[in-house]
Design a protein around this motif. Structure first.
Motif, short mmCIF file in Angstrom:
data_model
loop_
_atom_site.label_atom_id
_atom_site.label_comp_id
_atom_site.label_asym_id
_atom_site.label_seq_id
_atom_site.Cartn_x
_atom_site.Cartn_y
_atom_site.Cartn_z
N THR A 138 -7.22 -9.91 -6.69
CA THR A 138 -8.18 -9.03 -7.10
C THR A 138 -7.59 -7.95 -8.16
O THR A 138 -6.45 -7.65 -7.83
CB THR A 138 -8.94 -8.29 -6.07
OG1 THR A 138 -8.03 -7.63 -5.21
CG2 THR A 138 -9.61 -9.45 -5.10
N ALA A 149 -8.24 6.21 -4.53
CA ALA A 149 -8.18 5.84 -2.94
C ALA A 149 -9.23 4.96 -2.53
O ALA A 149 -8.89 4.35 -1.40
CB ALA A 149 -8.15 7.29 -2.53
N ARG A 150 -10.13 4.93 -3.33
CA ARG A 150 -11.28 3.98 -2.69
C ARG A 150 -10.99 2.52 -3.05
O ARG A 150 -12.04 1.50 -2.78
CB ARG A 150 -12.77 4.53 -3.12
CG ARG A 150 -12.86 5.81 -2.54
CD ARG A 150 -14.54 6.20 -2.62
NE ARG A 150 -14.81 6.45 -4.12
CZ ARG A 150 -14.65 7.61 -4.81
NH1 ARG A 150 -14.02 8.64 -4.30
NH2 ARG A 150 -14.96 7.62 -6.12
N THR A 151 -10.30 2.17 -3.95
CA THR A 151 -9.90 0.80 -4.48
C THR A 151 -9.15 0.10 -3.81
O THR A 151 -8.05 0.39 -3.17
CB THR A 151 -9.12 0.80 -6.01
OG1 THR A 151 -9.92 1.92 -6.92
CG2 THR A 151 -9.20 -0.51 -6.51
N THR A 152 -9.59 -1.07 -3.40
CA THR A 152 -8.87 -1.88 -2.35
C THR A 152 -8.09 -3.33 -3.24
O THR A 152 -7.63 -4.34 -2.50
CB THR A 152 -9.63 -2.53 -1.51
OG1 THR A 152 -10.94 -3.24 -1.90
CG2 THR A 152 -10.21 -1.51 -0.63
N ALA A 153 -8.15 -3.38 -4.47
CA ALA A 153 -7.77 -4.49 -5.46
C ALA A 153 -6.30 -4.64 -5.30
O ALA A 153 -5.65 -3.67 -5.05
CB ALA A 153 -8.19 -4.26 -6.87
N ASP A 154 -5.80 -5.91 -5.43
CA ASP A 154 -4.63 -6.14 -5.37
C ASP A 154 -3.68 -5.48 -6.61
O ASP A 154 -2.59 -4.90 -6.46
CB ASP A 154 -4.04 -7.55 -5.33
CG ASP A 154 -4.89 -8.42 -4.15
OD1 ASP A 154 -4.53 -7.81 -2.89
OD2 ASP A 154 -5.51 -9.21 -4.26
N ARG A 199 -11.08 8.42 -6.67
CA ARG A 199 -11.36 6.92 -7.05
C ARG A 199 -10.45 5.71 -6.89
O ARG A 199 -10.85 5.00 -6.36
CB ARG A 199 -11.95 6.87 -8.33
CG ARG A 199 -13.27 7.56 -8.80
CD ARG A 199 -14.02 7.71 -10.01
NE ARG A 199 -13.07 8.26 -11.06
CZ ARG A 199 -12.54 7.74 -12.04
NH1 ARG A 199 -12.38 6.47 -12.11
NH2 ARG A 199 -11.90 8.68 -12.67
N VAL A 243 -4.35 -2.71 -9.77
CA VAL A 243 -5.18 -1.63 -10.29
C VAL A 243 -4.65 -1.42 -11.76
O VAL A 243 -3.48 -1.08 -11.75
CB VAL A 243 -5.24 -0.45 -9.32
CG1 VAL A 243 -5.92 0.64 -10.05
CG2 VAL A 243 -5.47 -0.71 -8.12
N ARG A 284 0.40 -1.64 -9.61
CA ARG A 284 -0.51 -0.35 -10.41
C ARG A 284 0.16 -0.27 -11.84
O ARG A 284 1.19 -0.15 -11.79
CB ARG A 284 -0.36 0.70 -9.69
CG ARG A 284 -1.00 0.54 -8.50
CD ARG A 284 -0.93 2.15 -7.56
NE ARG A 284 -2.03 1.86 -6.43
CZ ARG A 284 -2.16 3.14 -5.54
NH1 ARG A 284 -1.30 4.31 -5.83
NH2 ARG A 284 -3.09 2.79 -4.65
#
Length: 178
Positions: free
Chosen positions: A30, A89-94, A87, A96, A2
């Motif tokens: 991702t 919390a809804r992100t699944t990317a490797d 928002r 961010v 992150r």
């Protein structure tokens, strides 16, 4: 990973985020960019729509955006951070990315508490001014970045030279952090 990318207007934060996204994709990972200011962009669009004035895509009315941020923070100092975290919390990317952190008091603390490291992008004043002139924003305001130096970066990358040189510097940065 992150990562929050900070810097003054025109230094190349969004360009840096795009380059990081490219390099991350080359590694088969991702990447997603989550904006703290999304509610402000949504509100800006509403204000312009109600005002009957067209605003070109990607153009910012920075004076309006600062006023909207002030109003939201007056009502609830955590409003932008809480919306961002919902928002996130809804992100699944490797990986961010965030490229619009400006507030050191609430937003930066919330991002740090949620595992974000900070990359500061810098550029010479004359380079920034030239880039800003090409952007064509509806208005410009720098008050929201006056306290940017209170956000201590984990790394700094200068973006005063060519795009190719910046691409190389960002690639090295990504390799080092991944």
């Amino acid at each position: 990973m992150r990562l929050s990318i900070i810097g003054l207007a025109g230094c190349g934060k969004s360009t840096t985020a795009a380059l990081i996204g490219e390099f991350v994709a080359e590694l088969g990972l991702t990447c997603a960019t989550v904006k703290l200011a999304k509610p402000l962009y949504d509100l800006q669009a509403s204000v312009y729509r109600v005002s009957g004035v067209a605003l070109a895509a990607g153009v910012q009315d920075q004076v309006l955006m600062e006023a909207l941020a002030d109003a939201l923070r007056r009502v609830n100092p955590r409003s932008l951070a809480d919306d961002f975290l919902a928002r996130l919390a809804r992100t699944t990317a490797d990986v961010v990315l965030n490229d619009d952190l400006r507030d050191p008091y609430v937003d930066a603390v919330a991002l740090r508490d949620n595992g974000f490291r900070v990359l500061r992008v810098t550029a010479a004043a004359e380079v920034r001014e030239k880039r800003l002139a090409l952007r064509g924003d509806a208005s410009r305001a720098d008050r929201s970045t006056e306290a940017l130096d209170l956000i201590h970066p984990d790394a700094v990358v200068d973006n005063s030279a060519s795009l190719a040189e910046h691409r190389d510097a960002v690639r090295e940065f990504v390799r080092g952090w991944l």
